[in-house]
Design a protein around this motif. Structure first.
Motif, PDB file in Angstrom:
ATOM      1  N   GLY A   1      16.387   7.848   1.540  1.00 12.78           N
ATOM      2  CA  GLY A   1      15.235   7.305   2.274  1.00 12.78           C
ATOM      3  C   GLY A   1      15.109   7.739   3.721  1.00 12.78           C
ATOM      4  O   GLY A   1      15.862   8.575   4.215  1.00 12.78           O
ATOM      5  N   GLY A   2      14.096   7.188   4.361  1.00 15.38           N
ATOM      6  CA  GLY A   2      13.907   7.443   5.787  1.00 15.38           C
ATOM      7  C   GLY A   2      12.899   8.533   6.087  1.00 15.38           C
ATOM      8  O   GLY A   2      12.490   8.706   7.233  1.00 15.38           O
ATOM      9  N   GLU A   3      12.454   9.285   5.072  1.00 12.33           N
ATOM     10  CA  GLU A   3      11.491  10.351   5.337  1.00 12.33           C
ATOM     11  C   GLU A   3      10.087   9.777   5.531  1.00 12.33           C
ATOM     12  O   GLU A   3       9.682   8.852   4.830  1.00 12.33           O
ATOM     13  CB  GLU A   3      11.440  11.357   4.169  1.00 12.33           C
ATOM     14  N   VAL A   4       9.364  10.373   6.464  1.00  8.61           N
ATOM     15  CA  VAL A   4       7.949  10.073   6.635  1.00  8.61           C
ATOM     16  C   VAL A   4       7.209  10.770   5.495  1.00  8.61           C
ATOM     17  O   VAL A   4       7.511  11.924   5.172  1.00  8.61           O
ATOM     18  CB  VAL A   4       7.478  10.659   7.998  1.00  8.61           C
ATOM     19  N   ILE A   5       6.246  10.095   4.882  1.00  7.30           N
ATOM     20  CA  ILE A   5       5.444  10.757   3.843  1.00  7.30           C
ATOM     21  C   ILE A   5       4.172  11.297   4.497  1.00  7.30           C
ATOM     22  O   ILE A   5       3.439  10.550   5.155  1.00  7.30           O
ATOM     23  CB  ILE A   5       5.084   9.779   2.705  1.00  7.30           C
ATOM     24  N   LEU A   6       3.943  12.587   4.345  1.00  5.88           N
ATOM     25  CA  LEU A   6       2.733  13.193   4.908  1.00  5.88           C
ATOM     26  C   LEU A   6       1.810  13.571   3.743  1.00  5.88           C
ATOM     27  O   LEU A   6       2.073  14.529   3.025  1.00  5.88           O
ATOM     28  CB  LEU A   6       3.095  14.421   5.745  1.00  5.88           C
ATOM     29  N   SER A   7       0.785  12.737   3.550  1.00  5.21           N
ATOM     30  CA  SER A   7      -0.142  12.980   2.441  1.00  5.21           C
ATOM     31  C   SER A   7      -1.299  13.842   2.925  1.00  5.21           C
ATOM     32  O   SER A   7      -1.886  13.584   3.971  1.00  5.21           O
ATOM     33  CB  SER A   7      -0.673  11.646   1.912  1.00  5.21           C
TER      34      SER A   7
ATOM     35  N   ASP B   1       0.823  -1.216   0.000  1.00  3.91           N
ATOM     36  CA  ASP B   1       0.000   0.000   0.000  1.00  3.91           C
ATOM     37  C   ASP B   1       0.858   1.267   0.000  1.00  3.91           C
ATOM     38  O   ASP B   1       0.455   2.312  -0.519  1.00  3.91           O
ATOM     39  CB  ASP B   1      -0.920   0.016   1.229  1.00  3.91           C
ATOM     40  N   VAL B   2       2.046   1.149   0.575  1.00  2.92           N
ATOM     41  CA  VAL B   2       2.941   2.315   0.658  1.00  2.92           C
ATOM     42  C   VAL B   2       3.518   2.658  -0.724  1.00  2.92           C
ATOM     43  O   VAL B   2       3.775   3.821  -1.033  1.00  2.92           O
ATOM     44  CB  VAL B   2       4.083   2.013   1.670  1.00  2.92           C
ATOM     45  N   ALA B   3       3.650   1.615  -1.570  1.00  3.23           N
ATOM     46  CA  ALA B   3       4.397   1.769  -2.830  1.00  3.23           C
ATOM     47  C   ALA B   3       3.933   2.970  -3.650  1.00  3.23           C
ATOM     48  O   ALA B   3       4.750   3.730  -4.176  1.00  3.23           O
ATOM     49  CB  ALA B   3       4.301   0.490  -3.648  1.00  3.23           C
ATOM     50  N   ARG B   4       2.621   3.187  -3.769  1.00  4.42           N
ATOM     51  CA  ARG B   4       2.169   4.259  -4.671  1.00  4.42           C
ATOM     52  C   ARG B   4       2.476   5.655  -4.122  1.00  4.42           C
ATOM     53  O   ARG B   4       2.485   6.634  -4.863  1.00  4.42           O
ATOM     54  CB  ARG B   4       0.692   4.106  -5.019  1.00  4.42           C
ATOM     55  N   TYR B   5       2.723   5.730  -2.820  1.00  5.51           N
ATOM     56  CA  TYR B   5       3.112   7.027  -2.235  1.00  5.51           C
ATOM     57  C   TYR B   5       4.631   7.231  -2.319  1.00  5.51           C
ATOM     58  O   TYR B   5       5.107   8.347  -2.354  1.00  5.51           O
ATOM     59  CB  TYR B   5       2.704   7.087  -0.762  1.00  5.51           C
TER      60      TYR B   5
END
Ligand SMILES: Cc1cc2nc3c(=O)[nH]c(=O)nc-3n(C[C@H](O)[C@H](O)[C@H](O)COP(=O)(O)OP(=O)(O)OC[C@H]3O[C@@H](n4cnc5c(N)ncnc54)[C@H](O)[C@@H]3O)c2cc1C
Length: 468
Positions: free
Chosen positions: A83-89, A22-26
């Motif tokens: 890498g390592g960043e949190v994605i805030l959608s 589920d994370v992949a598309r973000y």
């Protein structure tokens, strides 16, 4: 783990995603060229939740990538490979907060798609004039953070010109409420403009007050074949010279770019036979009741001056939409064709033909068999100059030349007084090239502003400026 648990508690069970599938598309960009690992995707539902997330991340030393519709063409909206960043959608923050017809403003949350804002304005008989090929997916927060341009800049300006106020969560978690709806306000630095076009490196836009315009009384759309780029620019000047109407769009398209779009639209009929010319223009004008007469007079004059080979005027809204579909399909058609280099160039309009000629020659010296996919908002001096592999060439083989192609095209644009990114931004794609084209003074000012607002460099690190 404690930090992640704290973040999960802030957004509740519907507000986070961790499963890799589920994370992949973000975590991967629109063109699948950029991306990197992320510990979690967070989907807050309010400004208060965004502020709590940012505070918690600042305390835990976690970096954040703000994400809108993830349609960035420069890798701005996904983690770096590092890498390592949190994605805030922002996707759950999609409410229209207020609509003020007598002020001609609408206040929206950052996660509203551009199409939803256009529709809300239209429902009330008004117009939100920003128009992009990605409008069904991209979000207002992303549009403002990239200072998006698109097809209507000529008449209405770019995203920067359509904003009256902003609400922003700063890198330490403080909320700046700048949601003023004023057209005049000279009370110091124009802070909102600092965040517009900042690509999420200075804070997270959570809401905006947007300016609306009246719906035009009449719109005319024409698809024109022109002899060459010089003629297109002369035609633009002729069109702009009239006080009878406003020019909302003047889009130039090379025949090769239309060939791609037509093939992707399952070979549907084009408004004019594409063999008719090497270059085409999509023209849109707005005005009052006699607009059609004015357009006919214009086209006759253009033909008399040798600026026009052929043309067709849309006879209905549906036909005008067909013209636009062809234009807007070019970007995705090119992505689907694989193996292209995107150069989003701006030059003074008078240098457009010089740019296209010089850049085409230079690219052909590197790869003789190349298709020049050139199209875009030439009315603003902006062309998407995107060399594409020959049909028979392997994408990987062609892309070996990408750095050299990019470099030579950017150098030519710069030498002509232009920009290496007219509207898509810098992101990761152009970050390392930026220092070649900005003065040390300008770059120092960028770093000074970044350090002042985000001293820990946790807000979209590695975008626009190197991590350092
Ligand atoms: C088919 C297609 C056509 C396009 N046509 C055009 C065009 O004509 N003109 C044009 O200018 N662009 C165009 N684009 C590029 C892209 O759509 C725009 O840059 C758009 O404005 C990005 O919006 P987004 O919501 O998808 O942002 P994203 O891609 O999610 O993010 C873009 C940048 O903004 C930051 N960001 C996003 N939301 C926020 C927020 N709320 N607060 C702070 N930072 C944030 C991200 O970190 C990233 O750096 C096109 C793209 C595609 C795929």
């Amino acid at each position: 783990v404690t930090a992640l648990n704290r973040l999960k508690a802030i957004v509740g069970s519907h507000g986070w995603i961790e499963t890799p599938a589920d994370v992949a598309r973000y975590a991967t960009d629109y063109r699948r060229l950029y991306g990197g690992p992320t510990p979690i995707v967070l989907r807050p539902g309010s400004t208060a939740e965004v502020a709590s997330i940012v505070t918690a991340c600042a305390e835990a030393g976690l970096a954040i990538v703000p994400q809108g519709g993830n349609t960035s063409l420069v890798g701005g909206s996904v983690p770096t490979a590092h890498g390592g960043e949190v994605i805030l959608s922002l996707e759950r923050m999609n409410r229209i907060r207020a609509f003020a017809p007598s002020d001609a403003t609408i206040t929206v949350e950052a996660g509203c798609t551009l199409a939803a804002v256009q529709a809300a304005a239209a429902e009330a008989g008004q117009l939100f004039p920003l128009r992009l090929g990605s409008q069904g997916t991209c979000q207002i927060g992303g549009n403002l953070s990239t200072n998006a341009g698109g097809s209507n800049v000529l008449h209405y300006g770019n995203a920067r010109d359509l904003v009256l106020g902003l609400e922003v969560v700063l890198p330490d978690g403080t909320v700046w409420d700048g949601l003023r709806a004023l057209r005049k306000d000279n009370t110091g630095y124009n802070l909102k403009q600092l965040f517009i076009g900042a690509e999420g490196t200075l804070g997270i836009i959570t809401a905006a007050v947007l300016k609306l315009s009246p719906q035009p009384k009449a719109v005319e759309t024409a698809f024109l074949a022109v002899p060459d780029v010089d003629a297109a620019v002369a035609l633009l000047n002729l069109v702009k010279d009239s006080a009878e109407y406003g020019v909302t769009a003047f889009e130039l398209m090379s025949r090769a770019s239309l060939d791609l779009a037509q093939a992707r639209l399952a070979g549907g009929r084009t408004p004019l036979p594409l063999e008719a010319a090497g270059w085409f223009v999509l023209l849109e004008i707005v005005g009052g009741g006699t607009l059609n007469d004015a357009l006919m007079a214009l086209l006759t004059e253009a033909q008399d001056r040798g600026l026009l080979l052929d043309g067709v005027v849309a006879g209905s809204l549906a036909q005008a939409e067909e013209f636009w579909r062809l234009r807007e399909e070019i970007s995705d058609a090119q992505t689907a064709a694989g193996g292209s280099v995107r150069c989003d160039i701006a030059v003074p309009i008078s240098r457009m033909a010089d740019f296209i000629t010089a850049a085409s020659l230079a690219v052909r010296e590197i790869v003789p068999e190349v298709r020049i996919i050139a199209y875009g908002h030439v009315g603003d001096g902006n062309v998407h100059f995107n060399p594409l592999r020959a049909v028979e060439a392997a994408p990987e083989e062609f892309l070996r030349h990408a750095p050299a192609i990019s470099h030579v095209v950017d150098d030519i644009a710069h030498a002509l007084g232009g920009s290496i990114s007219a509207e898509h931004g810098v992101g990761q794609a152009k970050r390392d090239e930026l220092p070649n084209y900005k003065s040390p003074v300008e770059l120092d000012l960028f770093r000074l502003i970044k350090r002042a607002l985000d001293p820990r460099n946790t807000m979209n690190p590695g975008k626009l400026l190197a991590r350092s």
